[in-house]
Design a protein around this motif. Structure first.
Motif, PDB file in Angstrom:
ATOM      1  N   LEU A   1      -4.331   0.484  -1.742  1.00 15.19           N
ATOM      2  CA  LEU A   1      -3.802  -0.822  -1.391  1.00 15.19           C
ATOM      3  C   LEU A   1      -3.998  -1.758  -2.563  1.00 15.19           C
ATOM      4  O   LEU A   1      -5.014  -1.695  -3.262  1.00 15.19           O
TER       5      LEU A   1
ATOM      6  N   CYS B   1       0.846  -1.192   0.000  1.00 15.41           N
ATOM      7  CA  CYS B   1       0.000   0.000   0.000  1.00 15.41           C
ATOM      8  C   CYS B   1       0.880   1.239   0.000  1.00 15.41           C
ATOM      9  O   CYS B   1       2.083   1.176   0.308  1.00 15.41           O
TER      10      CYS B   1
ATOM     11  N   GLU C   1      -4.087  -0.716   7.369  1.00 16.56           N
ATOM     12  CA  GLU C   1      -5.205  -0.924   6.446  1.00 16.56           C
ATOM     13  C   GLU C   1      -6.439  -0.149   6.900  1.00 16.56           C
ATOM     14  O   GLU C   1      -7.180   0.393   6.078  1.00 16.56           O
TER      15      GLU C   1
END
Length: 333
Positions: free
Chosen positions: A231, A184, A199
């Protein structure tokens, strides 16, 4: 926003207030500043500390357990079963179904678990379909079940790697070994194998809580500055140089998209070597076990042959009498 979570195994069977009462953009900024920033162009394209074990469940033919950092996943492959005639359709390939379930202690976000399970099951099925030789079990259904024991990021890629090992362990024909990894980018920093917190930060940024504002020098109007944040999850088959699945979310330019994909493909090659080593060790272990069982079976056959030979030489009555032993605990009269 106040969040209430259910507490189990407590004296008061009720609810308690979560630790993080409020979620604001400032909280996300503070968390990002507390992270150890990686290089903008990472040089060490290595996976996390990884542990893989094939054949962990003895009651099924194919199973695997994988730890990818703190993320823990268990995969089980059921034998192919015939489709019900009422629901079977004329197809030239078998049906592959993947089911993902969270353990009760795996996550605290209980409300979002059903939706996450459905989403992960769908994406996992799409990733595994190009791997399995479905032409070899027509009108049959193959079920792969995944149990999430702990989630610390890279959940889908870990599940793909674990399912690939379980399929080979079960003896299901596959075209190649499948490996997957996650990368990411956030505020021009590339994070390989991001954690669950990272995340979550990306998800909040995607919903608009993490965007920053700036001023345009031309018209002096306040506008939102769009930064690259996203991501990417890539599953690949290295032998054929084929991408089985590529999942992307967020905003990425084509150049950044290709850069992150190259990073994930490099990590996939490292994971492939690890998976090959695990499967090779498993085959060697199974071979040694088969040799041991054959040796024990040969000794048993030899012992039975000796018993039969003595029976032929002595006769039935004499053989029975020779094998009768007195009980030392019985008093002789």
């Amino acid at each position: 926003m106040l969040r209430v979570t259910q507490v189990k195994n407590s004296l008061l069977d009720g609810a308690s207030i979560a630790e993080e009462l409020y979620s604001t953009p400032q909280d996300g900024d503070n968390f990002f500043e507390s992270l150890e920033k990686p290089a903008k162009e990472p040089e060490n394209l290595a996976p996390r500390n990884t542990f893989i074990r094939a054949g962990v469940v003895t009651t099924v033919r194919g199973s695997a357990y994988m730890e990818y950092g703190n993320t823990k996943v268990l995969a089980i492959v059921s034998p192919p079963k015939e489709l019900i005639r009422a629901s079977a359709r004329r197809m030239n390939m078998g049906v592959l179904n993947c089911y993902v379930n969270f353990a009760a202690f795996a996550t605290g976000e209980l409300e979002s678990v059903p939706e996450r399970e459905r989403l992960l099951s769908s994406m996992l099925t799409k990733a595994m379909e190009p791997v399995v030789c479905r032409t070899e079990f027509l009108n049959f259904q193959l079920d792969v079940r995944v149990l999430i024991l702990d989630d610390d990021g890279c959940l889908l890629s870990t599940a793909i790697n674990c399912c690939g090992v379980a399929l080979v362990e079960s003896g299901i024909s596959t075209y190649d070994l499948i490996t997957a990894s996650t990368a990411c980018i956030y505020r021009d920093h590339v994070f390989l194998n991001p954690s669950a917190k990272m995340e979550e930060l990306l998800w909040k940024h995607r919903t608009g809580t993490g965007t920053s504002t700036g001023s345009d020098s031309k018209d002096n109007t306040s506008t939102k500055s769009v930064q690259e944040h996203g991501l990417i999850i890539t599953a690949s088959l290295d032998t054929f140089e084929q991408i089985a699945q590529c999942q992307q979310c967020g905003y990425l330019s084509p150049e950044t998209y290709m850069k992150l994909m190259d990073y994930t493909l490099a990590i996939n090659k490292s994971l492939r070597q690890l998976v090959k080593g695990v499967l090779t060790a498993r085959v060697r272990e199974q071979h040694e076990l088969d040799l041991r069982e054959k040796a024990e079976s040969a000794l048993e056959d030899q012992r039975l042959a000796e018993v039969i030979e003595r029976l032929k030489l002595r006769g039935l009555d004499e053989f029975i009498q020779s094998n009768i032993k007195e009980d030392p605990y019985v008093k002789k009269q």
